[in-house]
Scaffold this motif. Structure first.
Motif, PDB file in Angstrom:
ATOM      1  N   GLY A   1       2.438   0.609 -24.857  1.00  0.00           N
ATOM      2  CA  GLY A   1       3.251   1.565 -24.118  1.00  0.00           C
ATOM      3  C   GLY A   1       4.696   1.117 -24.028  1.00  0.00           C
ATOM      4  O   GLY A   1       5.062   0.035 -24.490  1.00  0.00           O
ATOM      5  N   GLY A   2       5.532   1.938 -23.431  1.00  0.00           N
ATOM      6  CA  GLY A   2       6.924   1.603 -23.150  1.00  0.00           C
ATOM      7  C   GLY A   2       7.733   1.190 -24.366  1.00  0.00           C
ATOM      8  O   GLY A   2       7.610   1.768 -25.445  1.00  0.00           O
ATOM      9  N   GLN A   3       8.570   0.170 -24.201  1.00  0.00           N
ATOM     10  CA  GLN A   3       9.448  -0.306 -25.276  1.00  0.00           C
ATOM     11  C   GLN A   3       8.662  -0.746 -26.509  1.00  0.00           C
ATOM     12  O   GLN A   3       9.052  -0.412 -27.632  1.00  0.00           O
ATOM     13  CB  GLN A   3      10.359  -1.444 -24.761  1.00  0.00           C
ATOM     14  CG  GLN A   3      11.351  -1.964 -25.779  1.00  0.00           C
ATOM     15  CD  GLN A   3      10.819  -3.127 -26.630  1.00  0.00           C
ATOM     16  OE1 GLN A   3       9.793  -3.727 -26.339  1.00  0.00           O
ATOM     17  NE2 GLN A   3      11.543  -3.415 -27.696  1.00  0.00           N
ATOM     18  N   PRO A   4       7.537  -1.476 -26.361  1.00  0.00           N
ATOM     19  CA  PRO A   4       6.790  -1.847 -27.557  1.00  0.00           C
ATOM     20  C   PRO A   4       6.334  -0.631 -28.373  1.00  0.00           C
ATOM     21  O   PRO A   4       6.449  -0.622 -29.594  1.00  0.00           O
ATOM     22  CB  PRO A   4       5.586  -2.624 -27.002  1.00  0.00           C
ATOM     23  CG  PRO A   4       6.098  -3.219 -25.738  1.00  0.00           C
ATOM     24  CD  PRO A   4       7.000  -2.140 -25.162  1.00  0.00           C
ATOM     25  N   ARG A   5       5.858   0.409 -27.688  1.00  0.00           N
ATOM     26  CA  ARG A   5       5.408   1.608 -28.410  1.00  0.00           C
ATOM     27  C   ARG A   5       6.575   2.300 -29.121  1.00  0.00           C
ATOM     28  O   ARG A   5       6.456   2.708 -30.272  1.00  0.00           O
ATOM     29  CB  ARG A   5       4.720   2.572 -27.454  1.00  0.00           C
ATOM     30  CG  ARG A   5       4.143   3.779 -28.171  1.00  0.00           C
ATOM     31  CD  ARG A   5       3.410   4.682 -27.189  1.00  0.00           C
ATOM     32  NE  ARG A   5       2.783   5.754 -27.888  1.00  0.00           N
ATOM     33  CZ  ARG A   5       1.571   5.714 -28.417  1.00  0.00           C
ATOM     34  NH1 ARG A   5       0.832   4.631 -28.295  1.00  0.00           N
ATOM     35  NH2 ARG A   5       1.064   6.741 -29.063  1.00  0.00           N
ATOM     36  N   ARG A   6       7.720   2.402 -28.431  1.00  0.00           N
ATOM     37  CA  ARG A   6       8.888   3.030 -29.062  1.00  0.00           C
ATOM     38  C   ARG A   6       9.330   2.247 -30.297  1.00  0.00           C
ATOM     39  O   ARG A   6       9.579   2.832 -31.357  1.00  0.00           O
ATOM     40  CB  ARG A   6      10.036   3.151 -28.061  1.00  0.00           C
ATOM     41  CG  ARG A   6       9.809   4.217 -26.993  1.00  0.00           C
ATOM     42  CD  ARG A   6      11.047   4.482 -26.141  1.00  0.00           C
ATOM     43  NE  ARG A   6      11.530   3.299 -25.455  1.00  0.00           N
ATOM     44  CZ  ARG A   6      11.065   2.859 -24.276  1.00  0.00           C
ATOM     45  NH1 ARG A   6      10.094   3.512 -23.659  1.00  0.00           N
ATOM     46  NH2 ARG A   6      11.570   1.774 -23.723  1.00  0.00           N
ATOM     47  N   LEU A   7       9.417   0.921 -30.173  1.00  0.00           N
ATOM     48  CA  LEU A   7       9.843   0.091 -31.301  1.00  0.00           C
ATOM     49  C   LEU A   7       8.857   0.178 -32.462  1.00  0.00           C
ATOM     50  O   LEU A   7       9.257   0.391 -33.608  1.00  0.00           O
ATOM     51  CB  LEU A   7       9.996  -1.375 -30.857  1.00  0.00           C
ATOM     52  CG  LEU A   7      10.361  -2.355 -31.965  1.00  0.00           C
ATOM     53  CD1 LEU A   7      11.778  -2.083 -32.482  1.00  0.00           C
ATOM     54  CD2 LEU A   7      10.227  -3.787 -31.485  1.00  0.00           C
ATOM     55  N   LEU A   8       7.575   0.039 -32.163  1.00  0.00           N
ATOM     56  CA  LEU A   8       6.569   0.065 -33.219  1.00  0.00           C
ATOM     57  C   LEU A   8       6.470   1.439 -33.877  1.00  0.00           C
ATOM     58  O   LEU A   8       6.200   1.535 -35.073  1.00  0.00           O
ATOM     59  CB  LEU A   8       5.213  -0.385 -32.671  1.00  0.00           C
ATOM     60  CG  LEU A   8       5.176  -1.833 -32.159  1.00  0.00           C
ATOM     61  CD1 LEU A   8       3.824  -2.143 -31.536  1.00  0.00           C
ATOM     62  CD2 LEU A   8       5.502  -2.821 -33.254  1.00  0.00           C
ATOM     63  N   ASN A   9       6.720   2.500 -33.134  1.00  0.00           N
ATOM     64  CA  ASN A   9       6.774   3.846 -33.727  1.00  0.00           C
ATOM     65  C   ASN A   9       7.999   3.996 -34.615  1.00  0.00           C
ATOM     66  O   ASN A   9       7.903   4.513 -35.731  1.00  0.00           O
ATOM     67  CB  ASN A   9       6.793   4.920 -32.641  1.00  0.00           C
ATOM     68  CG  ASN A   9       5.418   5.373 -32.237  1.00  0.00           C
ATOM     69  OD1 ASN A   9       4.485   5.342 -33.030  1.00  0.00           O
ATOM     70  ND2 ASN A   9       5.285   5.783 -31.001  1.00  0.00           N
ATOM     71  N   GLU A  10       9.167   3.573 -34.106  1.00  0.00           N
ATOM     72  CA  GLU A  10      10.416   3.671 -34.885  1.00  0.00           C
ATOM     73  C   GLU A  10      10.304   2.956 -36.215  1.00  0.00           C
ATOM     74  O   GLU A  10      10.803   3.436 -37.228  1.00  0.00           O
ATOM     75  CB  GLU A  10      11.584   3.060 -34.107  1.00  0.00           C
ATOM     76  CG  GLU A  10      12.338   4.021 -33.250  1.00  0.00           C
ATOM     77  CD  GLU A  10      13.518   3.343 -32.567  1.00  0.00           C
ATOM     78  OE1 GLU A  10      14.274   2.618 -33.236  1.00  0.00           O
ATOM     79  OE2 GLU A  10      13.662   3.548 -31.349  1.00  0.00           O
TER      80      GLU A  10
END
Length: 121
Positions: free
Chosen positions: A71-80
């Protein structure tokens, strides 16, 4: 059978040098591994490098590395970075067909001098 490993610290450069042995052990384990990232608030390039190192070793062994509870920043980074599409994402870690492994906690990592550099292969 999956092995679920709970990560209880941020995967950032400050903690990665002290956790090299942990990630090497994960990479050497021939079983499928699910990393439960529920408690991880931040991942940086060092943490991403560690995840990709384990992923490559697992793939070479014919095993899988999956992520859960991202979730959060890890999810955004891994999605990007399209990492979630590369790694299997399980959503929520379930213990039904799994065994639990020790948690990687920041408090359990050895303290190293600030100038110590441990290479990630």
């Amino acid at each position: 059978m999956n092995t679920i490993v709970k990560i209880d610290c941020d995967l950032v450069s400050a903690s990665m040098g002290r956790s090299v042995a942990f990630f090497e052990q994960l990479a050497a384990d021939p079983s499928d591994v699910v990393l439960d990232l529920r408690s991880v608030a931040t991942i940086d390039g060092s943490g991403l490098g560690a995840l990709m190192h384990v992923f490559k070793r697992k793939r070479a062994q014919g095993a899988n590395l999956s992520l859960a509870n991202v979730g959060g920043q890890p999810r955004r980074l891994l999605n990007e970075l399209k990492v979630l599409s590369l790694l299997e994402y399980t959503g929520d870690a379930s213990e039904t067909d799994s065994k639990r492994r020790p948690t990687l906690a920041a408090s359990a990592l050895p303290k190293l001098p600030a100038d110590t550099a441990l290479p990630m292969r």
